[in-house]
Design an enzyme around this catalytic site. Structure first.
Site, PDB file in Angstrom:
ATOM      1  N   GLY A 115      32.166  18.771  41.899  1.00 32.49           N
ATOM      2  CA  GLY A 115      31.373  19.843  41.229  1.00 32.49           C
ATOM      3  C   GLY A 115      31.918  20.173  39.962  1.00 32.49           C
ATOM      4  O   GLY A 115      33.187  20.544  39.712  1.00 32.49           O
TER       5      GLY A 115
ATOM      6  N   GLY B  51      31.153  23.249  36.978  1.00 40.71           N
ATOM      7  CA  GLY B  51      30.504  24.297  36.409  1.00 40.71           C
ATOM      8  C   GLY B  51      29.277  24.736  37.296  1.00 40.71           C
ATOM      9  O   GLY B  51      28.641  25.806  36.848  1.00 40.71           O
TER      10      GLY B  51
ATOM     11  N   GLY C  39      29.933  27.010  39.741  1.00 42.08           N
ATOM     12  CA  GLY C  39      30.436  28.285  40.622  1.00 42.08           C
ATOM     13  C   GLY C  39      29.851  29.509  39.922  1.00 42.08           C
ATOM     14  O   GLY C  39      29.305  29.462  38.535  1.00 42.08           O
TER      15      GLY C  39
ATOM     16  N   CYS D 267      31.491  30.684  36.682  1.00 46.13           N
ATOM     17  CA  CYS D 267      32.157  29.533  35.772  1.00 46.13           C
ATOM     18  C   CYS D 267      30.775  29.385  34.474  1.00 46.13           C
ATOM     19  O   CYS D 267      29.725  29.499  34.966  1.00 46.13           O
ATOM     20  CB  CYS D 267      31.975  28.366  36.663  1.00 46.13           C
ATOM     21  SG  CYS D 267      32.673  26.867  35.548  1.00 46.13           S
TER      22      CYS D 267
ATOM     23  N   GLY E 291      31.453  24.705  44.567  1.00 42.88           N
ATOM     24  CA  GLY E 291      30.649  25.635  43.580  1.00 42.88           C
ATOM     25  C   GLY E 291      29.411  25.520  43.715  1.00 42.88           C
ATOM     26  O   GLY E 291      28.680  24.503  44.393  1.00 42.88           O
ATOM     27  N   GLY E 292      28.741  26.674  43.399  1.00 41.11           N
ATOM     28  CA  GLY E 292      27.310  26.804  43.542  1.00 41.11           C
ATOM     29  C   GLY E 292      26.855  27.200  44.632  1.00 41.11           C
ATOM     30  O   GLY E 292      25.615  27.101  45.093  1.00 41.11           O
TER      31      GLY E 292
ATOM     32  N   SER F  24      32.547  33.058  45.459  1.00 43.71           N
ATOM     33  CA  SER F  24      31.907  34.500  45.455  1.00 43.71           C
ATOM     34  C   SER F  24      31.638  34.926  46.973  1.00 43.71           C
ATOM     35  O   SER F  24      31.612  36.143  47.091  1.00 43.71           O
ATOM     36  CB  SER F  24      30.745  34.348  44.529  1.00 43.71           C
ATOM     37  OG  SER F  24      29.961  33.406  45.046  1.00 43.71           O
TER      38      SER F  24
ATOM     39  N   TYR G 160      35.221  42.088  42.752  1.00 44.51           N
ATOM     40  CA  TYR G 160      34.952  41.166  41.583  1.00 44.51           C
ATOM     41  C   TYR G 160      35.405  39.926  41.934  1.00 44.51           C
ATOM     42  O   TYR G 160      36.127  39.504  42.736  1.00 44.51           O
ATOM     43  CB  TYR G 160      35.705  41.509  40.471  1.00 44.51           C
ATOM     44  CG  TYR G 160      35.097  43.023  39.767  1.00 44.51           C
ATOM     45  CD1 TYR G 160      33.841  43.001  38.996  1.00 44.51           C
ATOM     46  CD2 TYR G 160      35.520  44.292  40.194  1.00 44.51           C
ATOM     47  CE1 TYR G 160      33.208  44.085  38.460  1.00 44.51           C
ATOM     48  CE2 TYR G 160      35.011  45.523  39.583  1.00 44.51           C
ATOM     49  CZ  TYR G 160      34.031  45.368  38.609  1.00 44.51           C
ATOM     50  OH  TYR G 160      33.429  46.608  38.035  1.00 44.51           O
TER      51      TYR G 160
ATOM     52  N   ARG H 117      30.551  41.011  39.273  1.00 45.87           N
ATOM     53  CA  ARG H 117      30.627  41.780  40.270  1.00 45.87           C
ATOM     54  C   ARG H 117      29.788  41.465  41.493  1.00 45.87           C
ATOM     55  O   ARG H 117      28.543  41.301  41.569  1.00 45.87           O
ATOM     56  CB  ARG H 117      30.114  43.322  39.780  1.00 45.87           C
ATOM     57  CG  ARG H 117      30.317  44.327  40.724  1.00 45.87           C
ATOM     58  CD  ARG H 117      29.821  45.681  40.274  1.00 45.87           C
ATOM     59  NE  ARG H 117      30.003  46.893  41.237  1.00 45.87           N
ATOM     60  CZ  ARG H 117      31.029  47.689  41.328  1.00 45.87           C
ATOM     61  NH1 ARG H 117      31.912  47.479  40.240  1.00 45.87           N
ATOM     62  NH2 ARG H 117      31.191  48.429  42.285  1.00 45.87           N
TER      63      ARG H 117
END
Length: 387
Positions: A215, A217, A219, A222, A262-263, A285, A298, A316
């Protein structure tokens, strides 16, 4: 099939997570029978989910609690936890500052030197509480702190950067990290990333990686794709790197897990990544939303504090529940962000997949309307999949 995008330039079509759907087969399975276990570096975990090595996601307490719940958390060795003996006042400042002041504040806070004694201390704190001590550093950080990590007895060492390859060119004054030599010399398994192509994934495996992160980018925090224009959508990246894993296994008999990094926001995202060939996933996240997370609601990317070219931002995410609710349920939300394990087990049951290996073999269709078809009311009312 390559597509001509102009004279002398062709491109291959790549697919992202939101563009595919998983197709049920001829059998179904009681979700209780779905076996989600996997291994990374000889360590078996019930849940194939890793918490990202980000300062808003994993601290000592989170790493221990994730271990207790059957998952895994990775501590960032070049972040707040190893720069400050008491990181809480620093985390409070990060959470309280305004948008316009955020980048300069991060550059200021992360200018504090990393303290090797804190690296050893954090690893000891995790192990003393019975947690799996998984830690992460950049290639430069690995060169500086690898000995301290080994001395402290960490269980897994992740070497991570936006892009990691075995063919790295550096100025004459800089000696690049020899990944193969590092993997061979370290007394603990080393996971390498990130990459998005078959060739690089295969080379990392040949260098001795105990796992490969896939992965670049995607995220949530990111901005590498916007800043650098670099990346491959996750579905295609995972499938390509999983093909490298399978070829390497056929050639050597050594199985190197592929981790989608990511993602991924919902349980459905996790299911799709495994169906594309991933053995496990790394997420940030979703865990930053836990009450126990250090980010105070955050989340920010690892490259956010760069003093030269920040490639991340602070988002956030708020606090939506406990870590247990997010990971194992019971879910308190209807949008797929709670009970990630339950989502995986239920998806496997619906698809008739008894284990991760069978989940990797399910049928996939291209379905760009999957998340919007029939969801007019949810979107209008911002409910469920319309949030």
């Amino acid at each position: 099939m390559d597509i001509q995008i102009g004279r002398g330039k062709t491109a291959r079509r790549a697919y992202g997570i939101d563009e595919i759907a998983l197709v049920p087969g001829q059998r179904t399975l009681d979700p209780k029978l779905a076996d989600t276990r996997w291994q990374l570096g000889g360590i078996e975990r019930e849940i194939p989910i890793i918490a990202s090595a980000m300062d808003g996601v994993v601290d000592v307490g989170m790493a221990v609690r994730l271990s207790q719940l059957g998952a895994l958390g990775v501590l960032n060795l070049e972040g707040i936890q190893t720069r400050y003996a008491d990181p809480n006042p620093v985390l409070d400042r990060i959470a309280s500052v305004g948008k316009s002041e955020f980048v300069t504040l991060m550059q200021e806070l992360y200018a504090e030197p990393i303290k090797p004694e804190l690296i050893e201390q954090r690893i000891h704190e995790i192990k003393q509480q019975g947690g799996v001590a998984a830690v992460s550093a950049t290639p430069i950080g690995a060169t500086k702190y690898g000995a301290a990590v080994a001395k402290a007895g960490a269980d897994l060492f992740f070497i991570q950067a936006t892009v990691v390859s075995t063919a790295h060119l550096a100025p004459e004054s800089v000696v690049p990290l020899d990944l193969a030599h590092f993997c061979q010399e370290m007394p603990i398994p080393v996971i390498l990333g990130n990459c998005v192509t078959y060739e690089v994934a295969l080379n990392l495996m040949k260098a001795g990686a105990a796992g490969v992160l896939v992965g670049i980018g995607p995220g949530a925090a990111c901005t590498s794709r916007g800043v650098l224009g670099v990346g491959v959508p996750q579905v295609t990246a995972i499938a390509d790197c999983a093909a490298a894993r399978d070829e390497y296994y056929q050639e050597t008999g050594n199985y190197v897990p592929v981790i989608a990094d990511g993602g991924l926001i919902t349980g459905g995202d996790i299911c799709k990544c495994i169906a594309c060939g991933a053995d496990g996933v790394m997420i940030g996240s979703p865990f930053a939303k836990a009450k126990e997370a250090p980010g105070r609601g955050y989340h920010w990317g690892m490259a956010t504090p760069s003093p030269i070219l920040p490639r991340g931002t602070r988002i956030r995410v708020d606090t939506t529940g406990t870590l247990e609710q997010i990971l194992r349920g019971p879910a308190q939300l209807d949008d797929g962000t709670h009970n990630l394990l339950g989502a995986l087990q239920t998806s496997m049951g619906t698809l008739g997949a008894k284990n991760i290996k069978e989940m990797q073999q399910v049928e996939i269709v291209i379905a760009p309307s999957l998340l919007t078809e029939g969801k007019v009311y949810q979107k209008a009312q911002q409910l469920g999949m319309g949030k």
